[in-house]
Design an enzyme around this catalytic site. Structure first.
Site, short mmCIF file in Angstrom:
data_model
loop_
_atom_site.label_atom_id
_atom_site.label_comp_id
_atom_site.label_asym_id
_atom_site.label_seq_id
_atom_site.Cartn_x
_atom_site.Cartn_y
_atom_site.Cartn_z
N ASN A 9 -17.59 13.52 8.42
CA ASN A 9 -17.34 14.34 9.61
C ASN A 9 -18.34 15.50 9.59
O ASN A 9 -18.16 16.45 8.85
CB ASN A 9 -15.90 14.86 9.58
CG ASN A 9 -15.59 15.76 10.77
OD1 ASN A 9 -16.36 15.77 11.75
ND2 ASN A 9 -14.49 16.49 10.70
N TRP A 10 -19.38 15.36 10.41
CA TRP A 10 -20.44 16.38 10.40
C TRP A 10 -19.98 17.67 11.09
O TRP A 10 -20.63 18.69 10.97
CB TRP A 10 -21.68 15.85 11.09
CG TRP A 10 -22.45 14.81 10.31
CD1 TRP A 10 -22.10 14.26 9.11
CD2 TRP A 10 -23.68 14.20 10.69
NE1 TRP A 10 -23.05 13.35 8.72
CE2 TRP A 10 -24.04 13.29 9.67
CE3 TRP A 10 -24.54 14.33 11.79
CZ2 TRP A 10 -25.20 12.51 9.73
CZ3 TRP A 10 -25.70 13.55 11.86
CH2 TRP A 10 -26.02 12.67 10.83
N LYS A 11 -18.93 17.60 11.86
CA LYS A 11 -18.46 18.75 12.66
C LYS A 11 -19.64 19.28 13.51
O LYS A 11 -20.46 18.49 13.96
CB LYS A 11 -17.88 19.84 11.76
CG LYS A 11 -16.85 19.30 10.78
CD LYS A 11 -16.06 20.37 10.10
CE LYS A 11 -15.22 19.76 9.01
NZ LYS A 11 -14.20 20.66 8.49
N HIS A 97 -8.15 16.01 14.72
CA HIS A 97 -8.55 16.80 13.55
C HIS A 97 -7.86 18.16 13.63
O HIS A 97 -7.67 18.70 14.72
CB HIS A 97 -10.07 16.97 13.54
CG HIS A 97 -10.58 17.53 12.26
ND1 HIS A 97 -10.52 18.87 11.97
CD2 HIS A 97 -11.13 16.92 11.17
CE1 HIS A 97 -11.02 19.06 10.76
NE2 HIS A 97 -11.39 17.90 10.24
N GLU A 99 -8.85 21.02 13.19
CA GLU A 99 -9.61 22.07 13.92
C GLU A 99 -9.41 21.92 15.42
O GLU A 99 -9.38 22.91 16.15
CB GLU A 99 -11.09 21.99 13.52
CG GLU A 99 -11.29 22.49 12.09
CD GLU A 99 -12.45 21.85 11.35
OE1 GLU A 99 -13.33 21.24 11.98
OE2 GLU A 99 -12.45 21.96 10.09
N GLU A 169 -4.90 14.91 6.08
CA GLU A 169 -5.74 16.04 5.70
C GLU A 169 -4.89 17.30 5.63
O GLU A 169 -4.65 17.95 6.65
CB GLU A 169 -6.83 16.25 6.76
CG GLU A 169 -7.74 15.06 6.94
CD GLU A 169 -9.11 15.50 7.44
OE1 GLU A 169 -10.07 15.24 6.74
OE2 GLU A 169 -9.18 16.12 8.51
N GLY A 175 -12.16 22.31 3.76
CA GLY A 175 -13.23 23.30 3.69
C GLY A 175 -12.93 24.46 2.75
O GLY A 175 -13.62 25.48 2.77
N SER A 215 -11.72 18.66 1.04
CA SER A 215 -12.58 18.99 -0.09
C SER A 215 -12.85 17.80 -1.02
O SER A 215 -12.89 17.95 -2.24
CB SER A 215 -12.01 20.19 -0.86
OG SER A 215 -11.95 21.32 -0.01
N GLY A 236 -15.84 16.29 5.06
CA GLY A 236 -16.60 17.26 5.84
C GLY A 236 -17.83 17.73 5.08
O GLY A 236 -18.87 17.07 5.06
N GLY A 237 -17.70 18.87 4.41
CA GLY A 237 -18.84 19.52 3.75
C GLY A 237 -19.71 18.59 2.91
O GLY A 237 -20.95 18.59 3.06
C1 PEP Z 1 -12.82 17.46 7.34
O1 PEP Z 1 -13.69 17.93 8.03
O2 PEP Z 1 -12.04 16.65 7.84
C2 PEP Z 1 -12.73 17.86 5.95
C3 PEP Z 1 -11.83 17.29 5.19
O3 PEP Z 1 -13.61 18.81 5.50
P1 PEP Z 1 -13.97 19.15 3.97
O4 PEP Z 1 -14.28 17.84 3.31
O5 PEP Z 1 -15.14 20.06 4.05
O6 PEP Z 1 -12.76 19.79 3.36
#
Ligand code: PEP
Length: 253
Positions: A9-11, A97, A99, A169, A175, A215, A236-237
């Site tokens: 997930n590049w966001k 998501h 967010e 999640e 994050g 994470s 994500g990251g």
């Molecule tokens: C996400 O964006 O869904 C996510 C889990 O981010 P991260 O891996 O950065 O926690």
């Protein structure tokens, strides 16, 4: 075996050339995925074509949108419909998501509408659920997440449900660098599967891929993914770094 999935997930990150370079670096690794494994890249809308053209010939790699509208079409400036995604042959879309739920006030009902539109347009939704920290601290995470499933998914038929992917999640792990323990992830995934089984039966519940997100990194992916009910991750990251994400893909069961 259920599909095992590493979803990036590049966001709202990367320029188009940075995104293209990231995909090139991942493709150069020459990962060979088995029939039951898949890597998915949820990229910003303007990069969908670029990602499609890079991944079109790469077998088990697919492109996802990060969101779609809960409206079919019409005067909704700035929105992107499921039908538009389908017309570009996009096969997946992240729905709900945390967010989007938090910053764009997307309710379980709105998410149910988005799921319906995805399914009508042959798009596999990656449906996200998960509890905030205060709910986890109060020890009521199971019923909280169950309500998210009940209100967004339970109107679906068995056939429709089998077409979706779920991503658990926990918001406190997204994050933050604070990953759920393998035990916490497995416990919640087993609970989600039991909730699905209660409504749709064991057979159907056993076919649904449930990804963990929060994470995930190269250093913890293999351990998380080894849990029997964890079918990969939504990342994500760490998905913005080619060597990290390559190792995460390679950690799939
Ligand atoms: C996400 O964006 O869904 C996510 C889990 O981010 P991260 O891996 O950065 O926690």
């Amino acid at each position: 075996m259920r599909k095992q999935i590493a979803a990036a997930n590049w966001k709202m990150n990367l320029t188009v050339s940075q995104g293209a370079a990231l995909l090139d670096d991942i493709l150069k690794a020459g990962l060979s995925l088995s029939d039951h494994q898949q890597a998915i890249f949820a990229v910003p809308f303007p990069y969908l074509s670029m990602a499609q053209s890079k991944l079109a010939h790469s077998g088990r790699f697919a492109v996802a949108a990060q969101n779609c509208s809960n409206k079919k079409s019409g005067a909704f400036t700035g929105e992107v419909s499921a039908e538009m995604l389908h017309s570009m042959e996009i096969g997946y879309c992240v729905i709900g998501h945390s967010e989007r739920r938090e910053y764009f006030a997307e309710s379980n009902q709105v998410l149910a509408e988005k799921l319906d539109l995805c399914l009508e347009n042959q798009i596999t939704p990656i449906f996200c659920c998960g509890e905030p920290l205060q709910i986890r601290e109060a020890g009521i995470q199971n019923s909280y997440v169950e309500t998210q499933l009940r209100e967004s998914l339970f109107h679906l038929s068995q056939d429709q449900l089998e077409k979706i992917v779920i991503a658990y999640e926990p918001i406190w792990a997204i994050g933050t660098g604070r990953t759920a323990s393998t035990q916490q992830a497995q416990e919640m995934h087993a609970h989600l599967r039991a909730v699905l089984a209660g409504h749709y039966g064991d057979l159907v519940a056993g076919r649904i891929s449930i990804l963990y997100g929060g994470s995930v990194k190269a250093s913890n992916a293999a351990e998380l993914f080894q849990s029997p009910d964890v079918d990969g991750g939504l990342v994500g990251g760490a998905s913005l770094n080619a060597p990290e994400f390559i190792r995460i893909i390679a950690s799939l069961k």
